[in-house]
Design a protein around this motif. Sequence first.
Motif, PDB file in Angstrom:
ATOM      1  N   LYS A  66      48.660  45.880  32.631  1.00 44.47           N
ATOM      2  CA  LYS A  66      49.461  47.088  32.815  1.00 44.47           C
ATOM      3  C   LYS A  66      50.007  47.175  34.232  1.00 44.47           C
ATOM      4  N   PHE A  67      49.187  46.796  35.198  1.00 42.99           N
ATOM      5  CA  PHE A  67      49.648  46.797  36.581  1.00 42.99           C
ATOM      6  C   PHE A  67      50.804  45.820  36.762  1.00 42.99           C
ATOM      7  N   ILE A  68      50.651  44.599  36.260  1.00 44.37           N
ATOM      8  CA  ILE A  68      51.688  43.580  36.407  1.00 44.37           C
ATOM      9  C   ILE A  68      52.974  44.015  35.720  1.00 44.37           C
ATOM     10  N   ASP A  69      52.839  44.519  34.501  1.00 47.30           N
ATOM     11  CA  ASP A  69      54.027  44.978  33.768  1.00 47.30           C
ATOM     12  C   ASP A  69      54.700  46.154  34.469  1.00 47.30           C
ATOM     13  N   GLY A  70      53.881  47.075  34.971  1.00 49.36           N
ATOM     14  CA  GLY A  70      54.423  48.233  35.662  1.00 49.36           C
ATOM     15  C   GLY A  70      55.134  47.846  36.947  1.00 49.36           C
ATOM     16  N   TYR A  71      54.597  46.862  37.636  1.00 49.39           N
ATOM     17  CA  TYR A  71      55.214  46.400  38.875  1.00 49.39           C
ATOM     18  C   TYR A  71      56.574  45.769  38.591  1.00 49.39           C
ATOM     19  N   LYS A  72      56.621  44.954  37.547  1.00 51.33           N
ATOM     20  CA  LYS A  72      57.889  44.331  37.171  1.00 51.33           C
ATOM     21  C   LYS A  72      58.906  45.387  36.764  1.00 51.33           C
ATOM     22  N   ALA A  73      58.468  46.340  35.974  1.00 50.40           N
ATOM     23  CA  ALA A  73      59.367  47.399  35.509  1.00 50.40           C
ATOM     24  C   ALA A  73      59.843  48.278  36.658  1.00 50.40           C
ATOM     25  N   PRO A  96      41.983  35.625  40.299  1.00 49.74           N
ATOM     26  CA  PRO A  96      43.449  35.633  40.227  1.00 49.74           C
ATOM     27  C   PRO A  96      43.936  36.718  39.268  1.00 49.74           C
ATOM     28  N   ILE A  97      44.764  37.604  39.753  1.00 47.53           N
ATOM     29  CA  ILE A  97      45.198  38.731  38.945  1.00 47.53           C
ATOM     30  C   ILE A  97      45.953  38.294  37.693  1.00 47.53           C
ATOM     31  N   GLU A  98      46.720  37.215  37.809  1.00 46.92           N
ATOM     32  CA  GLU A  98      47.518  36.766  36.669  1.00 46.92           C
ATOM     33  C   GLU A  98      46.653  36.287  35.513  1.00 46.92           C
ATOM     34  N   GLN A  99      45.398  35.964  35.784  1.00 45.97           N
ATOM     35  CA  GLN A  99      44.503  35.473  34.734  1.00 45.97           C
ATOM     36  C   GLN A  99      43.703  36.590  34.077  1.00 45.97           C
ATOM     37  N   LEU A 100      43.903  37.807  34.523  1.00 42.79           N
ATOM     38  CA  LEU A 100      43.096  38.919  34.030  1.00 42.79           C
ATOM     39  C   LEU A 100      43.857  39.770  33.027  1.00 42.79           C
ATOM     40  N   LEU A 133      40.099  42.620  38.406  1.00 42.41           N
ATOM     41  CA  LEU A 133      39.421  42.509  37.138  1.00 42.41           C
ATOM     42  C   LEU A 133      39.632  43.551  36.087  1.00 42.41           C
ATOM     43  N   ILE A 134      39.306  44.717  36.044  1.00 44.65           N
ATOM     44  CA  ILE A 134      39.204  45.442  34.788  1.00 44.65           C
ATOM     45  C   ILE A 134      40.152  46.608  34.692  1.00 44.65           C
ATOM     46  N   LEU A 135      41.368  46.356  34.404  1.00 47.08           N
ATOM     47  CA  LEU A 135      42.356  47.424  34.395  1.00 47.08           C
ATOM     48  C   LEU A 135      42.359  48.163  33.054  1.00 47.08           C
ATOM     49  N   THR A 136      42.004  47.462  31.986  1.00 45.30           N
ATOM     50  CA  THR A 136      42.139  48.073  30.677  1.00 45.30           C
ATOM     51  C   THR A 136      41.416  49.390  30.587  1.00 45.30           C
ATOM     52  N   ALA A 137      40.134  49.396  30.959  1.00 47.17           N
ATOM     53  CA  ALA A 137      39.363  50.625  30.808  1.00 47.17           C
ATOM     54  C   ALA A 137      39.912  51.751  31.640  1.00 47.17           C
ATOM     55  N   VAL A 138      40.358  51.407  32.873  1.00 52.76           N
ATOM     56  CA  VAL A 138      40.805  52.498  33.728  1.00 52.76           C
ATOM     57  C   VAL A 138      42.255  52.809  33.569  1.00 52.76           C
ATOM     58  N   LYS A 142      46.623  26.749  43.376  1.00 53.99           N
ATOM     59  CA  LYS A 142      45.997  26.728  42.050  1.00 53.99           C
ATOM     60  C   LYS A 142      44.524  27.087  42.210  1.00 53.99           C
ATOM     61  N   SER A 143      44.030  28.005  41.379  1.00 56.69           N
ATOM     62  CA  SER A 143      42.619  28.376  41.461  1.00 56.69           C
ATOM     63  C   SER A 143      41.757  27.264  40.869  1.00 56.69           C
ATOM     64  N   ILE A 144      40.642  26.968  41.556  1.00 57.20           N
ATOM     65  CA  ILE A 144      39.769  25.897  41.070  1.00 57.20           C
ATOM     66  C   ILE A 144      38.317  26.358  40.922  1.00 57.20           C
ATOM     67  N   LYS A 145      38.000  27.542  41.417  1.00 57.41           N
ATOM     68  CA  LYS A 145      36.640  28.045  41.248  1.00 57.41           C
ATOM     69  C   LYS A 145      36.633  29.566  41.346  1.00 57.41           C
ATOM     70  N   ASN A 146      36.054  30.218  40.339  1.00 54.08           N
ATOM     71  CA  ASN A 146      35.858  31.668  40.353  1.00 54.08           C
ATOM     72  C   ASN A 146      34.369  31.925  40.240  1.00 54.08           C
ATOM     73  N   ALA A 147      33.844  32.797  41.083  1.00 49.36           N
ATOM     74  CA  ALA A 147      32.400  33.056  41.029  1.00 49.36           C
ATOM     75  C   ALA A 147      32.096  34.396  41.663  1.00 49.36           C
ATOM     76  N   THR A 148      30.952  34.950  41.268  1.00 48.05           N
ATOM     77  CA  THR A 148      30.405  36.132  41.926  1.00 48.05           C
ATOM     78  C   THR A 148      29.407  35.643  42.960  1.00 48.05           C
ATOM     79  N   PHE A 149      29.605  36.050  44.210  1.00 44.13           N
ATOM     80  CA  PHE A 149      28.786  35.542  45.299  1.00 44.13           C
ATOM     81  C   PHE A 149      27.354  36.039  45.189  1.00 44.13           C
TER      82      PHE A 149
END
Length: 410
Positions: free
Chosen positions: A310-317, A301-305, A7-12, A401-408
């Motif tokens: 930055k993590f995804i781009d850094g991994y590719k790079a 799903p990480i790709e939707q966040l 979830l929250i990579l931007t802030a960190v 394919k993701s079909i449900k995201n929720a906080t338990f």
Amino acid sequence: MRNRSLLILTAVVTTGALTLTACGSRDDDKKSDSGGGKTTVVIGIDAPLTGSLSALGQGIKNSVDLAAKTATKENVVPGVEFKVESFDDQALPASGQTNATKLVGNKDVLGVVGPLNSGVAQSMQGVFERADLTLVSPANTNPALSQGDDWGSGTKKRPFKTYFRTATTDVIQGKFAAQYLFNEAKKKKVFVVDDKQTYGAGLAAIFADEFKRLGGAIAGEDKVTVKTTDFAATADKVKESGADSVFFGGQYPEGGLLSDQVKKAGANIPTMGGDALYDPAFIKASGQSNDGDLATSVGYPIEQLPTAKKFIDGYKAGGYKDPYAAYGGYAYDAAWAIVQAVKSVVEANDGKVPSDARAKVTEAMSKVSFDGVTGKVSFDEFGDTTNKQLTVYTVENGAWKSIKNATFED
């Protein structure tokens, strides 16, 4: 076992990742020759780097490597270079214990990320506890690792103060899976199978208890053996039971074959499992169409966040050959949590790594809190992640394919 949350990579990763600091020079040690007179701090890694689960293990290793390189490149800790030391446990408890001893023997290791498998973690915990060395798993989900063997009876006692994890437990995942299958997939009669391993058997038991509590019926139960390829006998039992679904507590090599053989036996019903099924290899293992099969996984799903960009781009790079897979984001956050803890220890010691750094890092881990790739990263009194986000995936047109995201919410 295992699998994920993001979830929250931007802030960190834009602030936390830029402000994290880890280590200066050790009080009583000379600086390592890492170039430019920098002090070397090592983050250990234990994962299955070869064998049927190597895709997941390589994703863990590469993601920790990226975290270490990012911390060094951005000069997160002035005068410190982060490096990694990785070991292959081949998903075997005995190998994990041997690797733990080796990691403890390297005085520069101030924290370890891993392992993938809960059973392997069981064999390692005592070694790390005796050395006051922090272990942070990005994938373990068995509740007993953090809450003790009697957690199911309501008696929770943390066995090892050095153990933490960034993946949520099967107490949450198993119930979440049962609630989805019963309430939303409308399945009322499930056949439960597990692989007799710590992760699989534990997850299946939690799922079955919750499914029955909701009013569902257990059509039958069976156990299979890891690395077995012939599940015809189990498939026949499923067909004869009249079950409308299968729940498998185990990992994708066996899960994919089980799903395939259940369908070949004439039971055109979905197979569901936990995060250990959520991998493309589950689909590849089956000769029949897996469309409609289900899996839960920790996190979103990480790709939707957008926070994970930055993590995804850094991994590719980074040019890593293998994908970050199910646990990459969790592994990155696990490594970053270690960096955060070391930063706290160093700041309290005039910018130097103290001689008892390992014990102090373990103590500091309980106070770690930052916005990471997988969301808010912090730990409760048992060392478990406070992040309870989960996802349900289904196979559609030969892909997850993701079909449900929720906080338990229990």
